[in-house]
Design an enzyme around this catalytic site. Structure first.
Site, PDB file in Angstrom:
ATOM      1  CE  LYS A 182      50.976  27.306  13.354  1.00 21.21           C
ATOM      2  NZ  LYS A 182      51.707  27.980  14.453  1.00 21.21           N
ATOM      3  CB  SER A 196      51.793  31.710  13.168  1.00 25.98           C
ATOM      4  OG  SER A 196      52.264  30.687  14.006  1.00 25.98           O
ATOM      5  CB  SER A 226      52.312  30.925  17.184  1.00 27.52           C
ATOM      6  OG  SER A 226      52.841  31.899  16.329  1.00 27.52           O
TER       7      SER A 226
END
Ligand code: GLN
Length: 471
Positions: A79, A154, A178
């Site tokens: 990420k 996210s 997330s």
């Protein structure tokens, strides 16, 4: 054999049996990424040293033989808010567009030590704020199950990449769901570790009292392997807990907060009931529990989190880091840089955070939200006196259409089942629980299990029992 179909465990076995090489695996992923990523936008950047790193891992495998770490030669997607030394890391924000990490996050350093390497950085909501990856400054990521739908967020880029086999496994981060929410929407396994179990050093901070890095995987085994590699005390993060071995809960009793679960869509609830039946069949006992403060978790989160966001993002002022736009004077320079660097959702939360922390409103909002946090922790502690796990659907529904939740509050409701674990620091895992149909398309949804602090091993056990994964 499609090398991109294999799990981390299978890749490791193939390396040891010399069925294929690390470079073969790296190249297979690069080919697939080249083909699929233009549609999915899961990766913001694919690193240019993937093959070189694969060759390096290959050497380690040859040198260490059977003694090599099980992650040696495993490619991982990361990420875009986790620092890898020498690589760009932008938190999907214009503010950090050309920012290059000067050190490795502890999680990254531990994976490197194990001989793993990194495929690229994955898209996300800006600074990890969102549930759809639509708040990225670099365009939306698509859900591989239906490209008209979001992958969740996210950590949507990581989830989309793993679900589409553009990586065997990925790192995500959680502040409130997330990891769990995108894995639910993409049909994967994801763990939100106990707060303090994984170092936050090198994770771009969102809500520091809530943030944790965790694995996004296709199998429980793979998720556990990465978790076991990145966890542990770290002098660079004072909130990490002292090292401990595997701790387990003492019984197979699962509590279901019936009132709370009603917030899920009807067919998700049906799936959830079937999942509970499956677990009963595997020797688990299901009991109803009270969780009176559960509905307030979201409200508490959306005060505590923006307060911490406004504090953490204050350093991005156009002078010390990131985007800088010259102004007429110092204040104007701050304003110009922040106005240009941050997207609308980030601005909303920075303003909200400054408001709830302001002297006139601190007592009314921030203080009450932190008090609520303790009430939720007490309710959970009481529940865990009688049960080992608490189960809920991970998300109220399956993946929604891109653009469907343009009203921020409707997006925030995605986090309803996630909030209690982050607010109280307990671990939670999300595992697929079948599909529901929307517009004629079958879409995955997840079930989540929470357990007392530091009993992740039991979460992996129950996840494995549910989906029938053998070691
Ligand atoms: N949906 C959560 C939010 O928008 C996601 C936060 C997170 O876990 N990073 O705040």
């Amino acid at each position: 054999m499609e090398l991109t179909e294999l799990s981390v465990k299978e890749l490791g076995e193939g390396y040891r049996a010399k069925t294929f090489s690390v470079v073969d695996v790296a190249k297979a992923h690069l080919v697939r990424i080249e083909k699929e990523n233009p549609t999915l936008n899961a990766y913001l950047e694919v690193f240019d040293d993937v093959v070189v790193e694969a060759e390096r891992a290959e050497k380690i495998l040859t040198e260490k033989g059977a003694g090599a770490h099980l992650l040696t030669g495993i490619p991982i997607a990361v990420k875009d808010n986790i620092l890898i030394k020498g690589k760009k890391v932008s938190a999907a924000s214009k503010m950090l567009e050309n920012y290059v990490a000067t050190y490795d996050a502890t999680a990254i350093a531990r994976l490197k030590n194990a001989g793993a390497f990194f495929l690229g950085r994955t898209n996300m909501d800006e600074f990890a704020m969102g549930s759809s990856t639509e708040h990225s400054a670099y365009s939306v990521t698509k859900n591989p199950h239906d490209i008209t739908r979001v992958p969740g967020g996210s950590s949507g880029g990581s989830a989309s990449a793993v679900a589409a086999h553009l990586a065997p496994i990925a790192l995500g981060s959680e502040t409130c769901g997330s990891i769990r929410q995108p894995v639910s929407l993409c049909g994967l396994v994801g763990l939100k570790p106990t707060y303090g179990e994984v170092s936050r050093s090198g994770l771009i901070a969102m809500g520091s009292s809530l943030d944790q890095i965790g694995p996004i995987a296709r199998t429980v085994y793979d998720a556990k392997l990465v978790f076991d590699t990145i966890r542990g005390s770290d002098s660079l993060d004072g909130t990490t807990l002292p090292n401990q071995g595997e701790a387990r809960v003492s019984n197979k009793r699962i509590g279901v907060p019936r009132e709370f679960v009603k917030d899920a869509q009807p067919d998700v609830r049906e799936n959830f009931e079937k999942t509970l039946d499956t677990l009963r069949g595997k020797g688990y006992e299901i009991v109803d529990i009270e969780f009176p403060s559960a509905p307030y978790g979201l409200a508490a989160y959306y005060i505590v989190m923006p307060a911490e966001v406004s504090t953490n993002l204050a350093r991005l002022d156009g002078i010390r880091y990131g985007l800088s736009h010259e102004g007429k004077n110092l204040l104007d320079e701050y304003e110009q840089s922040r106005a240009r660097g941050f997207g609308p959702e980030t601005k909303r939360r920075v303003m909200l955070g400054a408001y709830v922390l302001s002297s006139g409103y601190y007592d009314a909002y921030y203080k009450r939200a932190t008090a609520l946090r303790s009430v939720i922790a007490n309710d959970l502690a009481k529940a865990f006196e009688n049960v080992s796990f608490i189960a809920t659907p991970t998300t109220p529904g399956p993946a929604f259409k891109i653009g469907e939740k343009s009203d921020p509050v409707s997006m925030y409701l995605e986090d309803i089942f996630a909030a209690p674990a982050n607010l109280t620091g307990i671990p939670a895992i999300s595992v697929p629980m079948n599909t529901v149909v929307r517009d004629g398309v079958s879409l995955p949804v997840g079930v989540q299990f929470m357990s007392p602090k530091r009993t992740e091993s039991s979460l992996f056990d129950i996840a494995r029992d549910l989906i029938g994964e053998t070691l």
